[in-house]
Design an enzyme around this catalytic site. Sequence first.
Site, mmCIF file in Angstrom:
data_model
loop_
_atom_site.group_PDB
_atom_site.id
_atom_site.type_symbol
_atom_site.label_atom_id
_atom_site.label_comp_id
_atom_site.label_asym_id
_atom_site.label_seq_id
_atom_site.Cartn_x
_atom_site.Cartn_y
_atom_site.Cartn_z
ATOM 1 N N ARG A 1 60.186 17.466 77.627
ATOM 2 C CA ARG A 1 61.177 18.437 76.457
ATOM 3 C C ARG A 1 59.493 19.515 76.099
ATOM 4 N NH1 ARG A 1 65.796 18.808 72.461
ATOM 5 N NH2 ARG A 1 64.285 20.444 71.773
ATOM 6 N N ARG B 1 71.674 25.537 61.363
ATOM 7 C CA ARG B 1 69.940 24.883 60.623
ATOM 8 C C ARG B 1 69.414 25.682 59.524
ATOM 9 N NH1 ARG B 1 68.745 22.789 65.941
ATOM 10 N NH2 ARG B 1 66.668 21.969 66.803
ATOM 11 N N LYS C 1 71.442 12.993 67.796
ATOM 12 C CA LYS C 1 72.689 14.603 67.476
ATOM 13 C C LYS C 1 73.149 14.692 69.025
ATOM 14 C CE LYS C 1 70.375 17.373 65.263
ATOM 15 N NZ LYS C 1 69.034 17.090 65.680
ATOM 16 N N ARG D 1 59.132 20.753 64.209
ATOM 17 C CA ARG D 1 59.835 20.137 64.231
ATOM 18 C C ARG D 1 60.681 19.614 62.621
ATOM 19 N NH1 ARG D 1 61.153 18.300 69.586
ATOM 20 N NH2 ARG D 1 63.259 18.465 69.100
ATOM 21 N N ARG E 1 61.770 10.377 74.464
ATOM 22 C CA ARG E 1 63.163 11.300 75.257
ATOM 23 C C ARG E 1 62.460 11.694 76.866
ATOM 24 N NH1 ARG E 1 66.293 14.956 72.119
ATOM 25 N NH2 ARG E 1 64.033 16.502 71.754
HETATM 26 P P1 AMP Z 1 67.170 21.134 69.788
HETATM 27 O O1 AMP Z 1 66.912 20.921 70.833
HETATM 28 O O2 AMP Z 1 68.098 21.953 69.136
HETATM 29 O O3 AMP Z 1 66.099 20.756 69.261
HETATM 30 O O4 AMP Z 1 66.502 23.214 69.188
HETATM 31 C C1 AMP Z 1 65.158 22.943 69.656
HETATM 32 C C2 AMP Z 1 64.824 24.667 69.229
HETATM 33 O O5 AMP Z 1 65.846 25.455 69.884
HETATM 34 C C3 AMP Z 1 64.532 24.582 68.187
HETATM 35 O O6 AMP Z 1 63.276 23.508 67.834
HETATM 36 C C4 AMP Z 1 64.145 25.847 68.053
HETATM 37 O O7 AMP Z 1 63.382 26.314 68.083
HETATM 38 C C5 AMP Z 1 65.541 26.468 68.929
HETATM 39 N N1 AMP Z 1 66.778 26.204 68.052
HETATM 40 C C6 AMP Z 1 67.724 25.486 68.227
HETATM 41 N N2 AMP Z 1 68.812 25.912 66.453
HETATM 42 C C7 AMP Z 1 68.577 26.387 66.083
HETATM 43 C C8 AMP Z 1 68.731 26.526 65.282
HETATM 44 N N3 AMP Z 1 70.424 26.424 64.873
HETATM 45 N N4 AMP Z 1 68.837 27.856 64.964
HETATM 46 C C9 AMP Z 1 67.318 28.617 64.653
HETATM 47 N N5 AMP Z 1 66.926 27.902 65.786
HETATM 48 C C10 AMP Z 1 67.315 26.608 67.001
#
Ligand code: AMP
Length: 222
Positions: A167, A95, A20, A178, A134
């Site tokens: 990360r 989400r 994404k 996740r 990654r």
């Molecule tokens: P990502 O980089 O999109 O994988 O997001 C990393 C982390 O940020 C996720 O595992 C959540 O803990 C938090 N996070 C990011 N976007 C959201 C969202 N829309 N709703 C809730 N938590 C989020």
Amino acid sequence: MASGGVKRALIFLGPPGAGKGTQAMQVARVQGVPHLSTGDMFRDHVGRGSELGLRAKPIMERGELVPDEIVLGMVEERVARPDCANGFVLDGFPRTIPQAQGLDALLGRRGFGKALVLHIAVEYEKLLRRLTGRRTCATCGEIYNIYARAPKVEGKCDKDGGELTQRKDDREEVIRERIAAYDRQTKPLIEYYRAQSGLVDIDGAADADAVTREVLVTLARL
Ligand code: AMP
């Protein structure tokens, strides 16, 4: 992102590791609209040690989702800025169903048409490999993969020589949580948006450039 005079929000939906972030960044670049990644916004808050960052940090480290009202407030504030007036690309948001409902209301208030959703599907084993491999440029945010999209010089960004970092939540035990959070809370959005007839399925198994081509061809047809 304006199509037929209607300004649009484009949403990338898919499990962690589906690509994404990479795709959203490319499409935003081509279309000249902002790329809004809620994960990046949270990581920025965590890095700055803001109040929001302090709340989000332990949740993110467990691989769980930050509460809806916090995410919605943050997105609302970002979308209100002038650079989002003609459209934007969302990555990692919404989400949950309440986030999707909150976004629908927000788009309505700001005079946007129905969101267009690109659902990127990738099988489980591939997701694991992508996430453990990654690496992200600490300077520009460009995304690499040590198995599939390695930088020319190990540990350095091809674009600006920035340091490539992993990360914290890309460790295997957090990755499993996740993906479980995705299955539990985010997957229902596929049917939510399919019912609104705003969802297009994209096969995310191919390499990133091939997926980008498919995404751009799909968008040009809509
Ligand atoms: P990502 O980089 O999109 O994988 O997001 C990393 C982390 O940020 C996720 O595992 C959540 O803990 C938090 N996070 C990011 N976007 C959201 C969202 N829309 N709703 C809730 N938590 C989020």
